[in-house]
Scaffold this motif. Structure first.
Motif, PDB file in Angstrom:
ATOM      1  N   LEU A  50     -14.778 -17.393   5.784  1.00 35.33           N
ATOM      2  CA  LEU A  50     -15.464 -18.091   5.827  1.00 35.33           C
ATOM      3  C   LEU A  50     -16.627 -18.334   7.311  1.00 35.33           C
ATOM      4  CD1 LEU A  50     -15.981 -21.204   4.293  1.00 35.33           C
ATOM      5  CD2 LEU A  50     -14.663 -22.246   6.239  1.00 35.33           C
ATOM      6  N   ALA A  51     -16.313 -17.900   7.799  1.00 31.95           N
ATOM      7  CA  ALA A  51     -16.706 -18.564   9.316  1.00 31.95           C
ATOM      8  C   ALA A  51     -18.285 -17.360   9.322  1.00 31.95           C
ATOM      9  CB  ALA A  51     -16.394 -18.188  10.738  1.00 31.95           C
ATOM     10  N   ALA A  52     -17.788 -15.819   9.443  1.00 32.25           N
ATOM     11  CA  ALA A  52     -18.858 -14.515   8.743  1.00 32.25           C
ATOM     12  C   ALA A  52     -19.524 -15.038   8.028  1.00 32.25           C
ATOM     13  CB  ALA A  52     -18.090 -13.165   8.700  1.00 32.25           C
ATOM     14  N   GLY A  53     -18.887 -15.789   6.598  1.00 27.82           N
ATOM     15  CA  GLY A  53     -19.670 -16.104   5.860  1.00 27.82           C
ATOM     16  C   GLY A  53     -20.912 -16.786   5.724  1.00 27.82           C
ATOM     17  N   ILE A  54     -20.123 -18.124   6.320  1.00 24.97           N
ATOM     18  CA  ILE A  54     -21.762 -19.156   7.324  1.00 24.97           C
ATOM     19  C   ILE A  54     -22.852 -18.343   8.093  1.00 24.97           C
ATOM     20  CG2 ILE A  54     -21.941 -20.896   8.505  1.00 24.97           C
ATOM     21  CD1 ILE A  54     -19.249 -21.945   7.197  1.00 24.97           C
ATOM     22  N   THR A  55     -22.693 -17.127   8.990  1.00 22.80           N
ATOM     23  CA  THR A  55     -23.117 -16.943  10.165  1.00 22.80           C
ATOM     24  C   THR A  55     -24.061 -15.889   8.821  1.00 22.80           C
ATOM     25  OG1 THR A  55     -21.455 -16.754  11.440  1.00 22.80           O
ATOM     26  CG2 THR A  55     -23.169 -15.323  11.684  1.00 22.80           C
ATOM     27  N   TRP A  56     -23.653 -14.799   7.686  1.00 25.17           N
ATOM     28  CA  TRP A  56     -24.107 -14.380   7.381  1.00 25.17           C
ATOM     29  C   TRP A  56     -25.257 -14.812   6.384  1.00 25.17           C
ATOM     30  CZ3 TRP A  56     -26.120  -9.690   7.593  1.00 25.17           C
ATOM     31  CH2 TRP A  56     -27.205  -9.281   6.525  1.00 25.17           C
ATOM     32  N   GLY A  57     -24.688 -16.706   5.418  1.00 26.13           N
ATOM     33  CA  GLY A  57     -25.322 -17.205   4.733  1.00 26.13           C
ATOM     34  C   GLY A  57     -26.822 -17.663   5.526  1.00 26.13           C
ATOM     35  N   THR A  58     -26.590 -18.511   6.656  1.00 26.93           N
ATOM     36  CA  THR A  58     -27.512 -18.419   7.521  1.00 26.93           C
ATOM     37  C   THR A  58     -28.891 -17.182   8.057  1.00 26.93           C
ATOM     38  OG1 THR A  58     -25.936 -20.137   8.907  1.00 26.93           O
ATOM     39  CG2 THR A  58     -28.636 -19.646   9.835  1.00 26.93           C
ATOM     40  N   VAL A  59     -28.342 -16.150   8.012  1.00 23.34           N
ATOM     41  CA  VAL A  59     -28.956 -14.970   8.138  1.00 23.34           C
ATOM     42  C   VAL A  59     -29.867 -14.910   6.367  1.00 23.34           C
ATOM     43  CG1 VAL A  59     -29.480 -11.862   8.652  1.00 23.34           C
ATOM     44  CG2 VAL A  59     -27.932 -13.863  10.115  1.00 23.34           C
ATOM     45  N   VAL A  60     -29.122 -14.771   5.842  1.00 23.09           N
ATOM     46  CA  VAL A  60     -29.744 -14.719   4.518  1.00 23.09           C
ATOM     47  C   VAL A  60     -30.782 -15.730   3.937  1.00 23.09           C
ATOM     48  CG1 VAL A  60     -29.394 -14.122   1.969  1.00 23.09           C
ATOM     49  CG2 VAL A  60     -27.739 -12.768   3.735  1.00 23.09           C
ATOM     50  N   ALA A  61     -30.853 -16.767   4.547  1.00 22.37           N
ATOM     51  CA  ALA A  61     -31.508 -17.772   4.325  1.00 22.37           C
ATOM     52  C   ALA A  61     -32.541 -18.007   4.989  1.00 22.37           C
ATOM     53  CB  ALA A  61     -30.822 -19.507   4.426  1.00 22.37           C
ATOM     54  N   THR A  62     -32.827 -17.569   6.303  1.00 23.13           N
ATOM     55  CA  THR A  62     -34.290 -17.267   7.202  1.00 23.13           C
ATOM     56  C   THR A  62     -34.871 -16.310   6.584  1.00 23.13           C
ATOM     57  OG1 THR A  62     -33.342 -15.467   8.260  1.00 23.13           O
ATOM     58  CG2 THR A  62     -33.164 -17.877   8.762  1.00 23.13           C
ATOM     59  N   TRP A  63     -34.494 -15.565   4.840  1.00 27.64           N
ATOM     60  CA  TRP A  63     -34.648 -14.399   4.426  1.00 27.64           C
ATOM     61  C   TRP A  63     -36.331 -15.366   3.523  1.00 27.64           C
ATOM     62  CZ3 TRP A  63     -30.939 -10.511   4.019  1.00 27.64           C
ATOM     63  CH2 TRP A  63     -30.605 -10.054   4.969  1.00 27.64           C
ATOM     64  N   THR A  81     -30.518 -23.493   2.887  1.00 23.06           N
ATOM     65  CA  THR A  81     -29.795 -23.222   3.474  1.00 23.06           C
ATOM     66  C   THR A  81     -28.328 -23.288   3.563  1.00 23.06           C
ATOM     67  OG1 THR A  81     -32.360 -22.996   5.261  1.00 23.06           O
ATOM     68  CG2 THR A  81     -29.698 -22.758   6.434  1.00 23.06           C
ATOM     69  N   PHE A  82     -28.331 -25.056   3.357  1.00 20.59           N
ATOM     70  CA  PHE A  82     -26.735 -25.485   3.431  1.00 20.59           C
ATOM     71  C   PHE A  82     -26.118 -24.974   1.790  1.00 20.59           C
ATOM     72  CE2 PHE A  82     -27.260 -29.635   6.185  1.00 20.59           C
ATOM     73  CZ  PHE A  82     -26.968 -28.584   7.044  1.00 20.59           C
ATOM     74  N   LYS A  83     -26.811 -24.482   1.029  1.00 22.40           N
ATOM     75  CA  LYS A  83     -26.430 -24.197  -0.229  1.00 22.40           C
ATOM     76  C   LYS A  83     -26.069 -22.698  -0.549  1.00 22.40           C
ATOM     77  CE  LYS A  83     -27.854 -27.495  -3.318  1.00 22.40           C
ATOM     78  NZ  LYS A  83     -29.108 -27.649  -4.637  1.00 22.40           N
ATOM     79  N   GLY A  86     -23.461 -21.848   1.645  1.00 24.29           N
ATOM     80  CA  GLY A  86     -22.140 -22.750   1.354  1.00 24.29           C
ATOM     81  C   GLY A  86     -21.245 -21.614   0.463  1.00 24.29           C
ATOM     82  N   ASN A  87     -22.304 -20.752  -0.077  1.00 21.25           N
ATOM     83  CA  ASN A  87     -21.501 -20.159  -1.404  1.00 21.25           C
ATOM     84  C   ASN A  87     -21.083 -18.674  -0.440  1.00 21.25           C
ATOM     85  OD1 ASN A  87     -21.749 -18.412  -4.096  1.00 21.25           O
ATOM     86  ND2 ASN A  87     -24.535 -18.581  -3.489  1.00 21.25           N
ATOM     87  N   TYR A  88     -22.108 -18.484   0.579  1.00 23.84           N
ATOM     88  CA  TYR A  88     -21.565 -16.783   0.837  1.00 23.84           C
ATOM     89  C   TYR A  88     -20.127 -17.142   2.088  1.00 23.84           C
ATOM     90  CZ  TYR A  88     -25.950 -14.153   0.745  1.00 23.84           C
ATOM     91  OH  TYR A  88     -26.765 -13.221  -0.274  1.00 23.84           O
ATOM     92  N   GLY A  89     -20.314 -18.412   2.614  1.00 31.44           N
ATOM     93  CA  GLY A  89     -18.885 -18.610   3.191  1.00 31.44           C
ATOM     94  C   GLY A  89     -17.855 -18.872   2.407  1.00 31.44           C
ATOM     95  N   LEU A  90     -17.716 -19.055   1.009  1.00 29.11           N
ATOM     96  CA  LEU A  90     -16.665 -19.326  -0.115  1.00 29.11           C
ATOM     97  C   LEU A  90     -16.254 -18.337  -0.422  1.00 29.11           C
ATOM     98  CD1 LEU A  90     -17.443 -23.004  -1.584  1.00 29.11           C
ATOM     99  CD2 LEU A  90     -15.477 -22.642   0.471  1.00 29.11           C
ATOM    100  N   THR A  91     -16.985 -17.253  -0.417  1.00 26.59           N
ATOM    101  CA  THR A  91     -17.057 -15.850  -1.295  1.00 26.59           C
ATOM    102  C   THR A  91     -16.180 -14.729  -0.555  1.00 26.59           C
ATOM    103  OG1 THR A  91     -19.176 -16.188  -2.668  1.00 26.59           O
ATOM    104  CG2 THR A  91     -17.845 -13.598  -1.978  1.00 26.59           C
ATOM    105  N   PHE A  92     -16.728 -14.887   1.009  1.00 20.43           N
ATOM    106  CA  PHE A  92     -16.415 -14.054   1.947  1.00 20.43           C
ATOM    107  C   PHE A  92     -15.060 -14.888   2.216  1.00 20.43           C
ATOM    108  CE2 PHE A  92     -19.363 -11.775   4.714  1.00 20.43           C
ATOM    109  CZ  PHE A  92     -20.277 -11.831   2.912  1.00 20.43           C
TER     110      PHE A  92
END
Length: 150
Positions: A50-63, A81-83, A86-92
């Motif tokens: 979850l932590a890694a997914g949220i971090t990666w989701g933040t990076v992806v959201a900036t793109w 960004t929150f969506k 959350g999507n990446y966090g739950l998947t990871f």
């Protein structure tokens, strides 16, 4: 040290206490004893995912481009960004929890610690997440697997 050997715990015998009991352990039993239970390992893996997914989701959201400001939506970039996070966090989290949970289950059933446990865990985690996240109209991984064996 061979698998059948018994070793003495040096920290217990060198404490200098009057109680001279030495702790013995068997090397083959120690191999399967862990500090955490299988459930706790799965929870830790899901939390780390979850932590890694949220971090990666933040990076992806900036793109992505920030959507234009609409009349009834406050902070549309933040909502997007929150969506994404959350999507990446739950998947990871799902991948990590399913992988470790299945790996521990297989290890407890087989009473062996080898690469097959991780292989089965990775297959089940990948197949289940791919099956849930698969595109509409494309068969899931389990459907593809069953068509191979028909």
């Amino acid at each position: 040290m061979d698998e059948g050997d018994i070793a003495v715990c040096n920290t217990c015998s060198s404490m200098g206490s009057d109680n001279k009991k030495n702790m013995y352990y068997s090397a083959d039993v120690e191999h399967f004893e862990d500090e955490d239970s299988a459930t706790m390992k799965a929870i830790k893996a899901a939390t780390s995912g979850l932590a890694a997914g949220i971090t990666w989701g933040t990076v992806v959201a900036t793109w992505f481009d920030v959507p234009r400001v609409e009349r009834h939506v406050a902070l549309p970039g933040l909502i997007r960004t929150f969506k994404i996070c959350g999507n990446y966090g739950l998947t990871f989290a799902a991948i990590g929890g399913i992988y470790i949970g299945v790996e521990q289950l297989v290890q407890q059933q087989r009473l062996k610690k080898d690469f097959i446990n991780g292989t089965v865990g990775a297959f089940v985690a990948g197949a289940s997440v791919y099956g849930l996240k698969g595109k509409v109209g494309s068969p899931s991984a389990l459907e593809q697997l069953f068509t191979i064996f028909e």
